[in-house]
Design a protein around this motif. Sequence first.
Motif, PDB file in Angstrom:
ATOM      1  N   ILE A 341       0.834  -1.207   0.000  1.00 35.71           N
ATOM      2  CA  ILE A 341       0.000   0.000   0.000  1.00 35.71           C
ATOM      3  C   ILE A 341       0.870   1.259   0.000  1.00 35.71           C
ATOM      4  CG2 ILE A 341      -1.681   1.344   1.296  1.00 35.71           C
ATOM      5  CD1 ILE A 341      -2.845  -1.055  -0.132  1.00 35.71           C
ATOM      6  N   MET A 342       1.919   1.250   0.813  1.00 36.83           N
ATOM      7  CA  MET A 342       2.827   2.395   0.849  1.00 36.83           C
ATOM      8  C   MET A 342       3.508   2.592  -0.505  1.00 36.83           C
ATOM      9  SD  MET A 342       2.749   4.046   3.674  1.00 36.83           S
ATOM     10  CE  MET A 342       4.299   4.943   3.601  1.00 36.83           C
ATOM     11  N   LEU A 343       3.849   1.487  -1.167  1.00 40.01           N
ATOM     12  CA  LEU A 343       4.490   1.574  -2.482  1.00 40.01           C
ATOM     13  C   LEU A 343       3.531   2.176  -3.511  1.00 40.01           C
ATOM     14  CD1 LEU A 343       6.998   0.979  -4.184  1.00 40.01           C
ATOM     15  CD2 LEU A 343       6.060  -1.290  -4.653  1.00 40.01           C
ATOM     16  N   LEU A 344       2.251   1.813  -3.423  1.00 42.63           N
ATOM     17  CA  LEU A 344       1.262   2.389  -4.343  1.00 42.63           C
ATOM     18  C   LEU A 344       1.137   3.895  -4.124  1.00 42.63           C
ATOM     19  CD1 LEU A 344      -1.678  -0.199  -4.440  1.00 42.63           C
ATOM     20  CD2 LEU A 344       0.086   0.197  -6.152  1.00 42.63           C
ATOM     21  N   ASN A 345       1.077   4.313  -2.862  1.00 40.22           N
ATOM     22  CA  ASN A 345       1.003   5.754  -2.556  1.00 40.22           C
ATOM     23  C   ASN A 345       2.232   6.492  -3.059  1.00 40.22           C
ATOM     24  OD1 ASN A 345      -1.467   6.486  -0.978  1.00 40.22           O
ATOM     25  ND2 ASN A 345      -0.779   4.848   0.352  1.00 40.22           N
ATOM     26  N   TRP A 346       3.392   5.902  -2.866  1.00 37.31           N
ATOM     27  CA  TRP A 346       4.652   6.496  -3.308  1.00 37.31           C
ATOM     28  C   TRP A 346       4.700   6.598  -4.836  1.00 37.31           C
ATOM     29  CZ3 TRP A 346       8.480   9.469  -2.161  1.00 37.31           C
ATOM     30  CH2 TRP A 346       9.722   9.359  -2.791  1.00 37.31           C
ATOM     31  N   THR A 347       4.237   5.543  -5.515  1.00 35.63           N
ATOM     32  CA  THR A 347       4.215   5.558  -6.976  1.00 35.63           C
ATOM     33  C   THR A 347       3.277   6.646  -7.483  1.00 35.63           C
ATOM     34  OG1 THR A 347       4.629   3.159  -7.007  1.00 35.63           O
ATOM     35  CG2 THR A 347       3.850   4.162  -9.047  1.00 35.63           C
ATOM     36  N   ALA A 348       2.144   6.817  -6.822  1.00 29.02           N
ATOM     37  CA  ALA A 348       1.207   7.878  -7.206  1.00 29.02           C
ATOM     38  C   ALA A 348       1.856   9.250  -7.055  1.00 29.02           C
ATOM     39  CB  ALA A 348      -0.056   7.786  -6.354  1.00 29.02           C
ATOM     40  N   LEU A 349       2.575   9.450  -5.959  1.00 27.56           N
ATOM     41  CA  LEU A 349       3.257  10.733  -5.729  1.00 27.56           C
ATOM     42  C   LEU A 349       4.309  10.982  -6.803  1.00 27.56           C
ATOM     43  CD1 LEU A 349       3.803  13.214  -3.971  1.00 27.56           C
ATOM     44  CD2 LEU A 349       5.370  11.819  -2.613  1.00 27.56           C
ATOM     45  N   LEU A 350       5.095   9.951  -7.137  1.00 25.86           N
ATOM     46  CA  LEU A 350       6.112  10.107  -8.178  1.00 25.86           C
ATOM     47  C   LEU A 350       5.476  10.368  -9.542  1.00 25.86           C
ATOM     48  CD1 LEU A 350       8.790   7.364  -7.333  1.00 25.86           C
ATOM     49  CD2 LEU A 350       8.906   9.821  -6.927  1.00 25.86           C
ATOM     50  N   SER A 351       4.312   9.756  -9.792  1.00 25.48           N
ATOM     51  CA  SER A 351       3.632   9.965 -11.070  1.00 25.48           C
ATOM     52  C   SER A 351       3.188  11.423 -11.208  1.00 25.48           C
ATOM     53  CB  SER A 351       2.416   9.034 -11.168  1.00 25.48           C
ATOM     54  OG  SER A 351       1.879   9.041 -12.474  1.00 25.48           O
ATOM     55  N   VAL A 352       2.633  11.989 -10.142  1.00 22.75           N
ATOM     56  CA  VAL A 352       2.253  13.412 -10.158  1.00 22.75           C
ATOM     57  C   VAL A 352       3.498  14.279 -10.323  1.00 22.75           C
ATOM     58  CG1 VAL A 352       1.251  15.289  -8.805  1.00 22.75           C
ATOM     59  CG2 VAL A 352       0.180  13.036  -8.789  1.00 22.75           C
ATOM     60  N   ASN A 353       4.567  13.898  -9.633  1.00 22.21           N
ATOM     61  CA  ASN A 353       5.830  14.630  -9.731  1.00 22.21           C
ATOM     62  C   ASN A 353       6.351  14.637 -11.161  1.00 22.21           C
ATOM     63  OD1 ASN A 353       8.334  15.820  -9.033  1.00 22.21           O
ATOM     64  ND2 ASN A 353       8.236  14.861  -7.022  1.00 22.21           N
ATOM     65  N   LEU A 354       6.310  13.466 -11.807  1.00 24.55           N
ATOM     66  CA  LEU A 354       6.778  13.348 -13.190  1.00 24.55           C
ATOM     67  C   LEU A 354       5.930  14.201 -14.123  1.00 24.55           C
ATOM     68  CD1 LEU A 354       8.610  11.969 -15.299  1.00 24.55           C
ATOM     69  CD2 LEU A 354       6.967  10.083 -15.374  1.00 24.55           C
TER      70      LEU A 354
END
Length: 416
Positions: A341-354
């Motif tokens: 779950i934490m990895l999914l949240n982190w991936t979402a944050l990186l996707s917005v960042n990108l």
Amino acid sequence: MTTFIAIVLMFGVLISVHEWGHLVMAKRAGILCHEFAIGFGPKILSFRKNETLYTIRLLPIGGYVKMAGEDFEPIEVKAGQHVGLRLTSAGTVDRVYFQPDQAKDVHVVGTVDKFDSIRELKIQLLVDDEVRVYALERDTLLVDQGMEIQIAPYDRTFGAQSVWKRVLAIAAGPAMNFVLAFILLVIVGLVQGTPTDDGQIGTVQPDSAADQAGLMAGDEIVSIEGQSIDNWLDLRTVLADRADTPTEVTYIRDDAEQTVTLTPQAIEQNGETVGILGVTNALERSPTKAFTTGAETTWTMSTLIFSAVGDLVTGQVGVDQLAGPVGIVRMTDEVAASGFIMLLNWTALLSVNLAIFNLLPLPALDGGRLIFLLFEAVRGRPIDPKKEGFVHFIGFALLMLLMLIVTWNDIQSFFK
């Protein structure tokens, strides 16, 4: 090994979704896309489907969609070149071989006199001192040392499309990263649940102020110091000024209202001292709430990142505080160890960042290309492609320099 796979998959998804956005909108605009690449450098895997070559390359630090006419073509036919032609039953050309002696289906061999694959779609050859002119099929392939590239008639090039179609093709990449973040956050909401709207407690941290006062999961806090608590934001707002201060908390347990006095623990948060109880709010599994929370969280992430970019531009944040690939990999390693779950949240944050990074109005980024398209729309004519290409080249070089700086900072931080 598991963390390595997670990192590879995460970056692969982020890049693939971004480039897929470019690819789909470019194809819908009628633009010929030569290649869809994940990574840079030498090819590891590749296959061709319809008009496009799909590749996975050695260095997983980005990707690209090579649109016809957007950059220099990888294969050029010049006067004086010795080539072989494969002809159709109608006598038109569908293959041009740069090494005709290595091909088995060559029908004509000669020296190129003229070649026009954009407007007239013709090739003029000198064959035994005789000039011959052949029509090119619109999907003629140029074959050089095993590399195949399809010719692009003018109407299939990037520059031939309307400004609006080109804007959509460029903006679709960042847009898909926002969509990906939203989808990931919805999945988190469906799997883990989303916070309830009231003051119900989900978990109580051991030895916290709430734990010492006897509060339990399932209790619903209804007021603090006489102030009504309707949601979790109310709770945090009231507690912010109650650090290390005896506080009266009223809650409901088993339909009975109870009151207890406790002392919120003081912690530092965003440079300020605030009080906390040591509890988290309860979660509920609701598809509707998962969608609305996913959208709200995506918006919140976006505003926070825009704010951070503003701090960087104004000098409130230095380049030494930026994280590069090494830093992101290290943080991803730590997040992956905390669970899926934490990895999914982190991936979402990186996707917005990108997405936001690519929308910055800097040369070589999608935002920079959009700025040039805006100038073209205002001027009514395109900017000289050579000048635009030079600006993007300089911008790319500066971005690589910035990447080296932040990577060096990451390495220094790692050893510290």
